[in-house]
Design an enzyme around this catalytic site. Structure first.
Site, PDB file in Angstrom:
ATOM      1  N   SER A  98       0.869  -1.186   0.000  1.00 31.26           N
ATOM      2  CA  SER A  98       0.000   0.000   0.000  1.00 31.26           C
ATOM      3  C   SER A  98       0.901   1.231   0.000  1.00 31.26           C
ATOM      4  O   SER A  98       0.932   2.014   0.934  1.00 31.26           O
ATOM      5  CB  SER A  98      -0.939  -0.018   1.201  1.00 31.26           C
ATOM      6  N   ASP A 107       1.460   8.369   7.319  1.00 34.87           N
ATOM      7  CA  ASP A 107       2.367   7.454   6.617  1.00 34.87           C
ATOM      8  C   ASP A 107       2.388   7.867   5.147  1.00 34.87           C
ATOM      9  O   ASP A 107       3.284   8.596   4.709  1.00 34.87           O
ATOM     10  CB  ASP A 107       1.874   6.008   6.823  1.00 34.87           C
ATOM     11  N   HIS A 145       8.435  -0.993   9.644  1.00 41.04           N
ATOM     12  CA  HIS A 145       8.711  -1.985   8.605  1.00 41.04           C
ATOM     13  C   HIS A 145       7.814  -1.724   7.386  1.00 41.04           C
ATOM     14  O   HIS A 145       7.019  -0.790   7.386  1.00 41.04           O
ATOM     15  CB  HIS A 145       8.442  -3.395   9.161  1.00 41.04           C
ATOM     16  N   GLU A 186       1.789  -9.347   6.641  1.00 42.47           N
ATOM     17  CA  GLU A 186       2.619  -9.031   7.817  1.00 42.47           C
ATOM     18  C   GLU A 186       2.393 -10.008   8.961  1.00 42.47           C
ATOM     19  O   GLU A 186       2.789  -9.741  10.093  1.00 42.47           O
ATOM     20  CB  GLU A 186       2.331  -7.600   8.277  1.00 42.47           C
ATOM     21  N   HIS A 193      -3.236  -5.894   2.165  1.00 44.15           N
ATOM     22  CA  HIS A 193      -2.352  -6.959   2.662  1.00 44.15           C
ATOM     23  C   HIS A 193      -3.015  -8.330   2.695  1.00 44.15           C
ATOM     24  O   HIS A 193      -2.356  -9.329   2.976  1.00 44.15           O
ATOM     25  CB  HIS A 193      -1.829  -6.615   4.058  1.00 44.15           C
ATOM     26  N   ASP A 206      -4.024   1.136  11.522  1.00 40.25           N
ATOM     27  CA  ASP A 206      -3.574   1.783  10.290  1.00 40.25           C
ATOM     28  C   ASP A 206      -4.735   1.639   9.305  1.00 40.25           C
ATOM     29  O   ASP A 206      -4.987   0.541   8.798  1.00 40.25           O
ATOM     30  CB  ASP A 206      -2.306   1.131   9.730  1.00 40.25           C
ATOM     31  N   GLU A 241      -4.943  -2.395   9.202  1.00 38.97           N
ATOM     32  CA  GLU A 241      -4.262  -3.000  10.353  1.00 38.97           C
ATOM     33  C   GLU A 241      -4.929  -2.633  11.669  1.00 38.97           C
ATOM     34  O   GLU A 241      -5.230  -1.457  11.892  1.00 38.97           O
ATOM     35  CB  GLU A 241      -2.794  -2.518  10.416  1.00 38.97           C
ATOM     36  N   LYS A 280       9.721   5.353   7.388  1.00 42.24           N
ATOM     37  CA  LYS A 280      10.125   4.167   6.620  1.00 42.24           C
ATOM     38  C   LYS A 280      11.300   4.585   5.738  1.00 42.24           C
ATOM     39  O   LYS A 280      11.107   5.316   4.758  1.00 42.24           O
ATOM     40  CB  LYS A 280       8.974   3.713   5.721  1.00 42.24           C
ATOM     41  N   LYS A 296       6.801   0.058  14.581  1.00 41.49           N
ATOM     42  CA  LYS A 296       5.747  -0.806  14.036  1.00 41.49           C
ATOM     43  C   LYS A 296       6.437  -1.869  13.200  1.00 41.49           C
ATOM     44  O   LYS A 296       6.962  -1.586  12.131  1.00 41.49           O
ATOM     45  CB  LYS A 296       4.805   0.051  13.176  1.00 41.49           C
ATOM     46  N   GLU A 316      -3.324   5.639  12.221  1.00 45.03           N
ATOM     47  CA  GLU A 316      -2.437   5.979  11.100  1.00 45.03           C
ATOM     48  C   GLU A 316      -3.250   6.133   9.811  1.00 45.03           C
ATOM     49  O   GLU A 316      -4.177   5.354   9.562  1.00 45.03           O
ATOM     50  CB  GLU A 316      -1.410   4.850  10.952  1.00 45.03           C
TER      51      GLU A 316
END
Ligand code: PGA
Ligand code: ZN
Length: 401
Positions: free
Chosen positions: A42, A302, A355, A196, A146, A232, A155, A327, A378, A275
């Site tokens: 994403s 993010d 990550h 993940e 994901h 997230d 998430e 990131k 995270k 997030e």
């Protein structure tokens, strides 16, 4: 001593089975460092550009390696990263690829630390940092980009805010992951795992909220400290400009409705972290939500900020968010990532080192989080490429690196 004498690049596997870039950096005095690039699914619209691994490697061999070998000292991270920018010649690393850039940047940092005989976090952070440890946010339930047929929100993250140590926090997140497995089994909800390692059951977002709430409460009682949770949303993936709103399985929410929805969930579940609740282009909506709930929860950018100081500065000016996801591969070098953290810290924004959904066994982000006193990291809850970082944090806390 840290003059770079060789840089070797190769293609290796990431956790999704895709090719990624691995870099080795060697120095005059025998120092050695190895870094591997992660990869997002994403990804934000404004991220630095990841090229196909073979292309990134070929371009970096041609343009970057000659500017590094015999020219730059691995111990001077700013020089290494400036050479990478100069070799690339673009403002988004589309020349050599952000994947080559970040792998080399991390490998050089490790080679520099190796020559000094210091742990990477100490080399990156210096003497006066690295005394605080980040709270790990553990991805427990997820969907979005994901996992197919799972939640719309990407998430649901456990946040063991009351943990007395990193070690306890890491085990608490793993216990929440296990507890959710048991709750899903009780409800006859079979679930595979997303990219993940989070459970990806075919449940509504509302049911995922209930399951998380129950799981963190049970584990908090067992462990004897507070465990909250967060999200997230990956709002940019839900936002559809043609619909002028956020597309969920049960309908479309306007921007105003999305802000209300998130604010209500923050209240209802005491969320400590949210997030990308809104689209990556909507600073104004981020600012509205931050006004409403910013004193109760972290509102983290993010895809909004993509670890980029200019985008962060625009957010600070607009009052958008109160925290930034970091990131390194979104921006291409450790120097750029540290600059973003420094601007965030000066501006009262919290940094959350992160990550990617496609990962490797590289542990650099664990060191980066400690080096910069980031309050959160995270990096998943289970799965080898996730536990590589979590176990490294446990070792750092135990002075065993
Ligand atoms: P990504 O997801 O690595 O697929 O971008 C992680 C995130 O959105 O935080
Ligand atoms: Zn995200």
């Amino acid at each position: 001593m840290t003059l770079i004498t060789d840089v070797r690049l190769r293609r290796v596997l990431d956790s999704r089975g895709n090719a990624t870039v691995e870099a080795d950096v060697l120095t005059e005095s025998g120092g050695f460092g190895r870094g591997k690039a992660p990869s997002g699914a994403s990804t934000g619209e404004y991220e630095a550009i990841e090229l196909p691994a073979t292309e990134a490697i070929a371009n970096a061999r041609e343009d970057a390696i000659p500017r590094l070998v015999g020219e730059v000292h691995a111990g001077n991270q700013r020089d290494v990263d400036a050479a990478l920018h100069a070799a690339d010649g673009t403002d988004d690393f589309s020349g050599i690829g952000a994947n080559s850039a970040v792998a080399i940047s991390m490998a050089a940092a490790k080679a520099g630390a190796d020559v000094l005989g210091a742990p990477l976090y100490q080399h990156l952070g210096g003497t006066f940092r690295g005394n605080e440890y980040p709270t790990p946010l553990g991805n427990i339930i997820g969907g979005g980009e994901h996992a197919a047929d799972a939640t719309n929100i990407q998430e649901f993250l456990a946040a063991p805010v009351g943990a007395p140590s990193v070690e306890e926090a890491v085990f608490a997140n793993a216990a929440v992951h296990q507890e959710v497995h048991d709750i899903l089994a009780d409800r006859d909800l079979p679930a595979g795992k997303g990219d993940e390692g989070a459970w990806a059951p075919s449940v509504s977002d509302d049911e995922a909220f209930e399951i998380m709430d129950e799981a963190v409460e049970t584990v908090a009682d067992d462990f004897g400290f507070a465990i909250a949770f967060g999200l997230d949303v990956a709002g940019a993936e839900l936002y559809d400009a043609d619909e002028d709103g956020y597309v969920y399985d049960d309908g479309v929410k306007s921007t105003a409705e999305q802000i209300d929805y998130i604010a209500e969930k923050v209240e209802e579940y005491d969320l400590v972290y949210v997030e990308d609740p809104l689209d990556e282009n909507d600073y104004e909506a981020f600012a509205d939500l931050t006004d409403r709930v910013g004193d109760q929860t972290l509102v983290c950018g993010d895809d909004l900020f993509v670890t980029n100081v200019e985008r962060l500065q625009a957010g600070i000016s607009a009052g958008a968010g109160n925290s930034i996801l970091i990131k390194p591969n979104q921006i291409g070098t450790l120097t750029d990532a540290v600059d973003a953290i420094e601007l965030a810290t000066e501006s009262g924004y919290e940094s959350v080192v992160s990550h990617r959904s496609g990962e490797t066994e590289d542990t650099t982000i664990a060191h980066l989080a400690v080096a910069t006193d980031a309050p959160f990291i995270k990096t998943g809850a289970v799965g080898g490429e996730r536990t590589a970082k979590l176990n490294e944090l446990i070792r750092i806390e135990d002075n065993a690196v």
